[in-house]
Design a protein around this motif. Sequence first.
Motif, mmCIF file in Angstrom:
data_model
loop_
_atom_site.group_PDB
_atom_site.id
_atom_site.type_symbol
_atom_site.label_atom_id
_atom_site.label_comp_id
_atom_site.label_asym_id
_atom_site.label_seq_id
_atom_site.Cartn_x
_atom_site.Cartn_y
_atom_site.Cartn_z
ATOM 1 N N ILE A 23 0.820 -1.220 0.000
ATOM 2 C CA ILE A 23 0.000 0.000 0.000
ATOM 3 C C ILE A 23 0.853 1.268 0.000
ATOM 4 N N PRO A 24 1.795 1.462 0.956
ATOM 5 C CA PRO A 24 2.591 2.692 0.917
ATOM 6 C C PRO A 24 3.521 2.749 -0.299
ATOM 7 N N THR A 25 3.983 1.576 -0.755
ATOM 8 C CA THR A 25 4.851 1.553 -1.939
ATOM 9 C C THR A 25 4.112 2.091 -3.153
ATOM 10 N N MET A 26 2.882 1.628 -3.358
ATOM 11 C CA MET A 26 2.096 2.088 -4.492
ATOM 12 C C MET A 26 1.714 3.559 -4.361
ATOM 13 N N ILE A 27 1.446 3.989 -3.132
ATOM 14 C CA ILE A 27 1.142 5.409 -2.926
ATOM 15 C C ILE A 27 2.357 6.270 -3.295
ATOM 16 N N ARG A 28 3.545 5.832 -2.883
ATOM 17 C CA ARG A 28 4.768 6.579 -3.224
ATOM 18 C C ARG A 28 5.000 6.592 -4.733
ATOM 19 N N LEU A 29 4.749 5.457 -5.397
ATOM 20 C CA LEU A 29 4.897 5.417 -6.850
ATOM 21 C C LEU A 29 3.918 6.374 -7.526
ATOM 22 N N GLY A 30 2.718 6.485 -6.961
ATOM 23 C CA GLY A 30 1.753 7.445 -7.494
ATOM 24 C C GLY A 30 2.239 8.876 -7.362
ATOM 25 N N PHE A 31 2.834 9.205 -6.197
ATOM 26 C CA PHE A 31 3.377 10.556 -6.016
ATOM 27 C C PHE A 31 4.561 10.804 -6.944
ATOM 28 N N TRP A 32 5.365 9.751 -7.205
ATOM 29 C CA TRP A 32 6.490 9.910 -8.144
ATOM 30 C C TRP A 32 5.974 10.206 -9.547
ATOM 31 N N GLN A 33 4.924 9.501 -9.966
ATOM 32 C CA GLN A 33 4.339 9.775 -11.278
ATOM 33 C C GLN A 33 3.717 11.171 -11.313
ATOM 34 N N GLN A 34 3.156 11.608 -10.183
ATOM 35 C CA GLN A 34 2.624 12.971 -10.124
ATOM 36 C C GLN A 34 3.744 13.988 -10.321
#
Length: 267
Positions: A23-34
């Motif tokens: 869960i936090p890994t995917m959230i961080r990846l989302g922020f990186w794509q942002q």
Amino acid sequence: MHRYRFLLSRQWVILTLVAIALIPTMIRLGFWQQHRYEERTARNDLVSTALHADPVPVERLTSPGHTVTRAEKYRTVTATGTFDTAEEVVVRRRTNADGKIGFHVLTPLVLDDGKVLLVNRGWIPANGAQTDFPKVPAPPAGRTTVTGRLMSDETTAASGIKNVKGLPDRQIMLINSAEEARRLDARVLGGYIQQTAPQPKDGSPEQISDPGNEDAPLNYAYMIQWWLFAAAVPVGWWFLVRRELRDREEAAAERRTEEAEAEPASV
């Protein structure tokens, strides 16, 4: 709560820990794509603004030793001078719009005040051995006014191109105004320009295409995708728990039925 005791089994502990980590890994990846989306959008806005700005004399934006900034890059500039074909060089292993490998032609333009502007006149094919100096179409003779996009000096860090030493005569790997200033022993304006006018004639170097937009919407889509994945993990985990619970209850019910059928009938 005994119905959920299976969650303490090795298999389910591992599965739960993996879910918690995802869960936090995917959230961080989302922020990186942002971040990539915002970065690419800003770059596209800068390029669009620069390309649509009115042309200005090149010396209004750069000077000898100047480092071309992000805001100055791609600005349309004009310059008047005389091409020095005797000091012309070619830039190795450059591709055109069709992906063919050849050379970029870099010709110094000696301005009226004696300063030098590096002009990338465009792409030519590599006809023959890479070690041979190619046949280069001549630029306009005499005093000429050129228009082009202002570019920053190329470096290995920015381009990924290794600045190989010991190349054949009049061949270079990177366009760098400081190195060309030393070679020419002249006052060379910082950066260089990609010529856009006069338009090339038949046999002239192929003009370098406009910088395209980076695909920022793709990063936005990836951002949403990663956050949807993060939201789906607990939902998927709970679905698996409910299915496991149902399967266990159905198995227990079947065992009870079998046990009841196996008991002897009462007299």
